[in-house]
Scaffold this active site. Structure first.
Site, PDB file in Angstrom:
ATOM      1  N   LYS A 113       6.817  -7.861  -2.418  1.00  0.00           N
ATOM      2  CA  LYS A 113       6.180  -8.759  -1.466  1.00  0.00           C
ATOM      3  C   LYS A 113       5.993  -8.102  -0.110  1.00  0.00           C
ATOM      4  CE  LYS A 113       4.727 -12.837  -0.201  1.00  0.00           C
ATOM      5  NZ  LYS A 113       3.360 -13.138  -0.643  1.00  0.00           N
TER       6      LYS A 113
ATOM      7  N   LYS B 253      -6.501 -10.671  -6.493  1.00  0.00           N
ATOM      8  CA  LYS B 253      -5.565 -11.611  -7.144  1.00  0.00           C
ATOM      9  C   LYS B 253      -5.521 -11.359  -8.645  1.00  0.00           C
ATOM     10  CE  LYS B 253      -3.789 -12.647  -4.502  1.00  0.00           C
ATOM     11  NZ  LYS B 253      -3.884 -12.530  -3.095  1.00  0.00           N
TER      12      LYS B 253
ATOM     13  N   ARG C 175      11.145  -8.953  -2.743  1.00  0.00           N
ATOM     14  CA  ARG C 175      11.072  -7.689  -1.993  1.00  0.00           C
ATOM     15  C   ARG C 175      11.149  -6.469  -2.909  1.00  0.00           C
ATOM     16  NH1 ARG C 175      11.766  -8.288   3.274  1.00  0.00           N
ATOM     17  NH2 ARG C 175      12.318  -6.098   3.442  1.00  0.00           N
TER      18      ARG C 175
ATOM     19  N   HIS D 210     -27.024  -1.695  -6.786  1.00  0.00           N
ATOM     20  CA  HIS D 210     -26.864  -0.283  -6.414  1.00  0.00           C
ATOM     21  C   HIS D 210     -25.804   0.405  -7.271  1.00  0.00           C
ATOM     22  CE1 HIS D 210     -29.540  -0.753  -3.023  1.00  0.00           C
ATOM     23  NE2 HIS D 210     -28.922  -1.891  -2.746  1.00  0.00           N
TER      24      HIS D 210
ATOM     25  N   TRP E 143      13.232  -1.781  -4.948  1.00  0.00           N
ATOM     26  CA  TRP E 143      11.869  -1.311  -5.244  1.00  0.00           C
ATOM     27  C   TRP E 143      11.940   0.187  -5.004  1.00  0.00           C
ATOM     28  CZ3 TRP E 143       7.822   1.237  -2.816  1.00  0.00           C
ATOM     29  CH2 TRP E 143       6.565   1.115  -3.424  1.00  0.00           C
TER      30      TRP E 143
ATOM     31  N   CYS F 246      12.831  -3.608  -1.099  1.00  0.00           N
ATOM     32  CA  CYS F 246      14.255  -3.799  -1.386  1.00  0.00           C
ATOM     33  C   CYS F 246      14.785  -4.985  -0.580  1.00  0.00           C
ATOM     34  CB  CYS F 246      15.128  -2.589  -1.072  1.00  0.00           C
ATOM     35  SG  CYS F 246      14.620  -1.102  -1.913  1.00  0.00           S
TER      36      CYS F 246
ATOM     37  N   GLU G  55     -10.952 -10.705  -2.343  1.00  0.00           N
ATOM     38  CA  GLU G  55      -9.634 -11.319  -2.494  1.00  0.00           C
ATOM     39  C   GLU G  55      -9.450 -11.864  -3.921  1.00  0.00           C
ATOM     40  OE1 GLU G  55      -6.938 -11.331  -1.070  1.00  0.00           O
ATOM     41  OE2 GLU G  55      -5.884 -13.147  -1.675  1.00  0.00           O
TER      42      GLU G  55
ATOM     43  N   GLU H  67      -3.771  -7.949  -9.491  1.00  0.00           N
ATOM     44  CA  GLU H  67      -2.346  -7.754  -9.246  1.00  0.00           C
ATOM     45  C   GLU H  67      -1.447  -8.589 -10.144  1.00  0.00           C
ATOM     46  OE1 GLU H  67      -2.077 -10.243  -5.050  1.00  0.00           O
ATOM     47  OE2 GLU H  67      -0.685  -8.623  -5.369  1.00  0.00           O
TER      48      GLU H  67
ATOM     49  N   ASN I  72      17.783  -0.545   2.627  1.00  0.00           N
ATOM     50  CA  ASN I  72      16.364  -0.826   2.438  1.00  0.00           C
ATOM     51  C   ASN I  72      15.607   0.100   3.383  1.00  0.00           C
ATOM     52  OD1 ASN I  72      13.780  -1.946   2.291  1.00  0.00           O
ATOM     53  ND2 ASN I  72      14.267  -3.573   3.738  1.00  0.00           N
ATOM     54  N   GLY I  73      14.797   0.993   2.833  1.00  0.00           N
ATOM     55  CA  GLY I  73      14.041   1.918   3.699  1.00  0.00           C
ATOM     56  C   GLY I  73      13.986   3.291   3.058  1.00  0.00           C
TER      57      GLY I  73
END
Ligand code: M6R
Length: 615
Positions: free
Chosen positions: A610, A492, A27, A511, A75, A2, A488, A495, A101-102
């Site tokens: 983010k 990428k 955010r 394996h 968010w 948020c 990584e 997401e 926010n929280g």
């Protein structure tokens, strides 16, 4: 998660808040809202969706000339993203308005108690509970808003950055922070409130970052009053002069922030080592390390904690520290570390890596390590962030603002900082001759130029992306230093393009994952000349004999892999320990182009934010 924005002053609040929310959308972006005060009335507009959707809906608010307002981009944590659950929220009387926010963890018990006392709730959010608790305390105790906020916050458990104002007293905003970031911009008879400085940087460079458990009463025409939430003690504001400029937070001609940030990497890496890496003199100078050298040199081991991309940078660091400095390293997901009762001693050094410096799990891991007496060192990008403040010492990455949700330049600059630290410790331990040390430093100094050359593969990678844009799965393989790069690359792609992807150490393929390979399966293999090259070539042959489609990242001039792979992307030759700084670039570009071709929202992928300030 948020983003919060507030304004009180002499300018129209609406455009300031809307622009600020757009800058904070990284955010969270599942809903947005704004509350503006004008002539004794509060005008609230909120909607599911992005700030662009809010702008369409907020015509009433847009027409107000109000000079006091709050805005929020969300968010969701409590309550699905819909118009009703969007912030701002107001109290039952309609007088108090809040953005938050929280997470308020004990909101259910407080809600039940408030309901018993006649309060009604329109939303499923924890925030609506908080604003009503503040109102109840204010009325019951007959106190001013600041005191009511303080008393209410002493009853809640959780994390918050909040801003509240009272319709009946429109010259004041009260803000408070615990666990989520909150900055106050100080202008000429005007104040800005935001989750970071980007919403107000064009108006003022002067800012206060609230510490945890601090609150501030911001009144027009008065000095800001800072208090400790727990015990009412006066706190003294530390007014910082920010270095950030507006250009850094705008797209600068690129279609997306992610692409801009990919292209910024040569400059970002250079900024990371500028003033620290003195190749000609054979010196690495890093204040945070120099002042704590003994702690590092006497450490039993280094524990690295991080999440997501930062965790991958930590894995690269494990190879570098162990290979070059011969210091044992353990790399942990912060979210696991904090809850698994880990063995931590006073002789451990914990390195926390975080772009945002706000990741809740990483912060909690830091606090745990500090409690156990370990020395805690931060590697962060955002200056003044919670992690930067919570750690004993640290080194900033100096990548500049990273707005795209998918981390790119954060990754390469984190690796750069960690490489500098490893090299410094290795040289202090006498692991290299002066000439070897000089050779590595000179090679590191040349990395920005080599990243620049690697970026020239952009058109080729775009062409390859077109072939694979409709894939449903993708495998990424690498060995040694390039195993974390494979992880990584897969992250990428997942997401931002929503294609399922997995990263594996190349030798692990047989394996299990080899069973997935058929003519539909693209396999991205990092096969640079250094580092188990022949073994990776054998892995490529194994894929080829099962008709897998091979996209290989190779060293310039490679002929062997070229004959086997369907596509090759070249990177300049460098030392093995520095290859991740180059091999990661084509993988970033691949995920970017595939996501664009699939018409995905590259900078704001679904369900993500983010800054993950909730656990
Ligand atoms: O701000 P941090 O580096 O602590 O963030 C950690 C992760 O949330 C972050 O790297 C995330 O995985 C990125 N979206 C990856 O691109």
């Amino acid at each position: 998660m948020c983003g919060i924005v507030g304004y009180i002053g002499h300018q129209e609040a609406y455009p300031i808040i809307i622009k600020g929310l757009q800058r904070l959308e990284y955010r969270g972006y599942d809903s947005a809202g704004i509350a503006l005060y004008e002539d004794g009335e509060i005008h609230v507009s909120k909607t599911k969706g992005k700030v662009e959707d809010l702008k369409k809906k907020a015509e009433n608010a847009a027409n107000t000339l109000g000079v006091l307002g709050l805005g929020h981009t969300r968010w969701a944590t409590h309550g699905v993203p819909n118009d009703t659950n969007s912030h701002p929220h107001y109290s039952n009387s309609g007088d108090l308005v809040i953005i938050h926010n929280g997470i308020i963890e004990n909101y259910e018990s407080i809600k039940k108690a408030l309901q018993k006392r006649g309060y009604e709730f329109k939303t499923d959010t924890d925030t609506e509970v908080l604003v009503n608790l503040i109102e109840e305390v204010k009325n019951k105790e007959g106190v001013k808003l600041g005191k009511a906020v303080q008393l209410a916050l002493n009853q809640v458990v959780g994390a918050y950055a909040i801003a509240v104002f009272d319709r009946t007293k429109p010259d004041e905003i009260v803000v408070a922070k615990l666990g989520s970031p909150l900055a106050i911009g100080i202008g000429e008879n005007e104040y800005f409130i935001a989750s970071d400085a980007s919403p107000f940087i064009e108006y003022t460079n002067n800012a206060i970052y609230l510490e945890d458990e601090e609150m501030a009463i911001i009144r027009l025409g008065k000095e800001i009053k800072l208090r400790k939430i727990k015990n009412d003690a006066i706190a003294y504001p530390n007014i910082l002069e920010l270095q950030l400029n507006l250009e850094e937070i705008e797209k600068g001609g690129y279609d997306h922030f992610m692409l801009k940030e990919i292209y910024e990497q040569p400059r970002a890496i250079l900024d990371t080592y500028r003033g620290r890496l003195l190749a000609n003199e054979g010196i690495i100078r890093m204040a945070g390390i120099d002042q704590n050298l003994e702690k590092f040199l006497n450490a039993n081991r280094i524990i690295i904690v991080a999440c997501g991309t930062s965790w991958h940078a930590g894995l690269v660091a494990e190879y570098i520290f162990e290979d070059l400095a011969r210091i044992p390293v353990e790399v942990e997901y912060a979210s696991e570390f904090r809850y698994r009762n880990p063995v931590i001693t006073e002789n451990d050094v914990l390195i926390a890596i975080s772009q945002s410096g706000e990741t809740a799990d990483t912060l909690a891991a830091i606090k745990l390590a500090k409690e156990k007496g370990a020395f805690v060192f931060g590697v962060c990008n955002v200056v003044g962030s919670s992690i930067a403040r919570e750690t004993h010492a640290g080194a900033y990455t100096h990548a500049g603002p990273e707005i795209g949700v998918a981390s790119t330049k954060a990754f390469t600059t984190q690796i750069t900082v960690l490489t500098l630290i490893a090299l410094k410790l290795a040289s202090e331990k006498g692991m290299f001759s002066a000439s070897k040390f000089h050779e590595i430093l000179t090679e590191l100094e040349g990395i920005p130029g080599k990243v620049e050359r690697t970026l020239e593969s952009n058109d080729l990678v775009a062409h390859i992306s077109d072939t694979y844009k409709d894939s449903t799965n993708c495998l990424y393989l690498g060995r040694g230093y390039n195993f974390p790069v494979a992880l990584e690359g897969a992250l990428k792609l997942k997401e931002i393009s929503y294609i399922h992807a997995e990263g594996y150490p190349a030798a692990e393929m047989k394996h299990g994952p080899i069973a997935l390979i058929d003519e539909q399966m693209p396999v991205v293999v990092i096969a640079t000349k250094k580092g188990h090259y022949e073994k990776v070539v054998s892995n490529i042959q194994e894929i080829k004999s099962r008709n897998g489609r091979i996209i290989a990242v190779v060293t310039e001039g490679d002929k062997t892999v070229k004959e086997l792979a369907d596509h090759v992307v070249e990177v300049p030759e460098t030392l093995e320990c520095l290859t991740p700084l180059l091999t990661t670039i084509p993988l970033q570009l691949l995920s970017y182009h595939i996501a664009v071709m699939r018409e995905c929202n590259v900078d704001q992928p679904r369900n993500l934010a983010k800054s993950v300030t909730v656990e």
